[in-house]
Design a protein around this motif. Structure first.
Motif, PDB file in Angstrom:
ATOM      1  N   TRP A  31      -7.607  -7.546   1.490  1.00 25.32           N
ATOM      2  CA  TRP A  31      -6.868  -5.868   1.885  1.00 25.32           C
ATOM      3  C   TRP A  31      -5.045  -5.797   1.860  1.00 25.32           C
ATOM      4  O   TRP A  31      -4.416  -5.537   1.625  1.00 25.32           O
ATOM      5  CB  TRP A  31      -7.526  -4.779   1.504  1.00 25.32           C
ATOM      6  N   LEU A  32      -5.551  -6.279   3.494  1.00 14.45           N
ATOM      7  CA  LEU A  32      -4.168  -6.328   4.373  1.00 14.45           C
ATOM      8  C   LEU A  32      -3.115  -6.710   3.916  1.00 14.45           C
ATOM      9  O   LEU A  32      -2.170  -6.324   4.288  1.00 14.45           O
ATOM     10  CB  LEU A  32      -4.889  -6.002   5.286  1.00 14.45           C
ATOM     11  N   ARG A  74     -10.282  -2.895  -3.174  1.00 17.32           N
ATOM     12  CA  ARG A  74     -10.650  -3.953  -3.728  1.00 17.32           C
ATOM     13  C   ARG A  74      -8.828  -4.235  -4.531  1.00 17.32           C
ATOM     14  O   ARG A  74     -10.014  -3.555  -5.646  1.00 17.32           O
ATOM     15  CB  ARG A  74     -12.056  -4.829  -3.795  1.00 17.32           C
ATOM     16  N   PRO A  75      -8.923  -4.879  -4.642  1.00 15.70           N
ATOM     17  CA  PRO A  75      -7.593  -5.188  -5.428  1.00 15.70           C
ATOM     18  C   PRO A  75      -8.401  -5.315  -6.536  1.00 15.70           C
ATOM     19  O   PRO A  75      -9.451  -6.171  -6.781  1.00 15.70           O
ATOM     20  CB  PRO A  75      -6.891  -5.974  -4.725  1.00 15.70           C
ATOM     21  N   GLY A 135       4.315  -0.180   1.230  1.00 14.88           N
ATOM     22  CA  GLY A 135       4.832   0.194   0.486  1.00 14.88           C
ATOM     23  C   GLY A 135       4.167  -0.039  -0.702  1.00 14.88           C
ATOM     24  O   GLY A 135       4.149   1.411  -1.396  1.00 14.88           O
ATOM     25  N   ASN A 136       2.696  -0.863  -0.463  1.00 22.12           N
ATOM     26  CA  ASN A 136       1.428   0.201  -1.522  1.00 22.12           C
ATOM     27  C   ASN A 136       0.663   0.059  -0.232  1.00 22.12           C
ATOM     28  O   ASN A 136      -0.533   1.293  -0.867  1.00 22.12           O
ATOM     29  CB  ASN A 136       1.103  -1.676  -1.939  1.00 22.12           C
ATOM     30  N   ARG A 137       0.425   0.721   0.033  1.00 27.31           N
ATOM     31  CA  ARG A 137      -0.770   1.966   1.558  1.00 27.31           C
ATOM     32  C   ARG A 137       0.370   1.834   2.872  1.00 27.31           C
ATOM     33  O   ARG A 137       1.071   1.340   3.073  1.00 27.31           O
ATOM     34  CB  ARG A 137      -1.749   0.769   1.450  1.00 27.31           C
ATOM     35  N   ILE A 138      -0.474   3.190   3.288  1.00 28.40           N
ATOM     36  CA  ILE A 138       0.100   3.239   4.264  1.00 28.40           C
ATOM     37  C   ILE A 138      -1.283   3.395   5.306  1.00 28.40           C
ATOM     38  O   ILE A 138      -2.102   4.174   5.101  1.00 28.40           O
ATOM     39  CB  ILE A 138       0.246   4.928   4.431  1.00 28.40           C
TER      40      ILE A 138
END
Length: 262
Positions: free
Chosen positions: A198-199, A178-179, A223-226
């Protein structure tokens, strides 16, 4: 180096192939993080769990994360829970789209046709019966049968796996975070279910989040996630990945390839 494998969903042969690719690239002692969802949809959930327990107990350098399907299976065997509030469609775990019947079949409770449901006032599928090789079983009968054939060691495994794993500036988790919420205050439901908020989030979370849960056409770096869920539960290939000195690659039969970037 650290390796990661996305959602397996009962695909034991695919998992074995992914592990072979990792062994060829990094040896038998490679650190591997499994990102959850070992059960449902594929043909051999029981075999997947057996293999993961065996590797863990043999001292393999494996970190095994808890996924939402793992929790659904555990809850079903415990008390017959078939629904999770995160599933807005009202589908039951006993619907083949979620994959419960396929998981039960891997333990010897073999369906001979689709489950028969009623729909309640809240739009939830309520089991009338599931046709099996042992007759048309009600929910109570299915739970009783599952409690007899699913080993306690499998249930303990599904329950006790961690929700996340951090290595330096990498955070491994099943679904995401959760950002804006500190990592030590994240809710389990978000860690295993989150998509909304999130996505589509592009914030720097202070870590690169490596996750599964949401199917992509190919493992992708945002970039911030894979995202490493390539859809093995729907019959697509299970593609392992490796982080080597901060660079990410997928592993194929032809060797490494750079991970796709958005």
């Amino acid at each position: 180096m650290i390796y990661a494998i996305g959602d397996i969903h009962g695909q034991k042969q695919m998992m074995d192939h992914a592990l072979d690719l990792i062994a060829q690239d990094g040896g038998d002692d490679a650190h591997i993080v499994f990102l959850g969802d070992y059960t449902d949809r594929g043909p051999d959930s029981a075999g997947v769990i057996d293999a993961l327990i065996a590797g863990r107990d043999a001292g393999r350098n494996w970190t095994i994360i808890r996924g939402n399907h793992d929790r659904m299976f555990e809850y079903f065997v415990a008390d017959g829970t078939c629904h999770d509030p995160a599933i807005k469609s009202g589908l039951s775990w006993l619907n083949t789209r979620l994959g419960g019947p396929q998981t039960l079949a891997s333990y010897g409770i073999v369906p001979t046709g689709p489950a028969v449901f009623d729909i309640d006032d809240n739009g939830l599928e309520i089991l009338r019966h599931l046709p099996t090789q042992d007759g048309d079983l009600t929910l109570e009968q299915l739970v009783t049968a599952a409690q007899k054939v699913v080993p306690q060691a499998h249930l303990d495994f599904l329950r006790d796996n961690p929700l996340m794993h951090r290595v330096d500036d990498l955070l491994f988790v099943h679904a995401g975070i959760r950002p804006g919420v500190p990592l030590d205050q994240q809710a389990e439901d978000d860690l295993i279910w989150i998509r909304d908020g999130w996505l589509d989030n592009s914030d720097d979370h202070g870590v690169l989040v490596v996750h599964g849960h949401t199917i992509v056409d190919q493992p992708t770096h945002f970039g911030n996630r894979i995202d490493l869920d390539n859809g093995a539960g729907k019959g697509h290939p299970l593609i392992p990945a490796v982080c080597d000195n901060g660079e990410w690659f997928i592993l194929t039969d032809a060797g490494r390839a750079p991970i796709h970037r958005e």
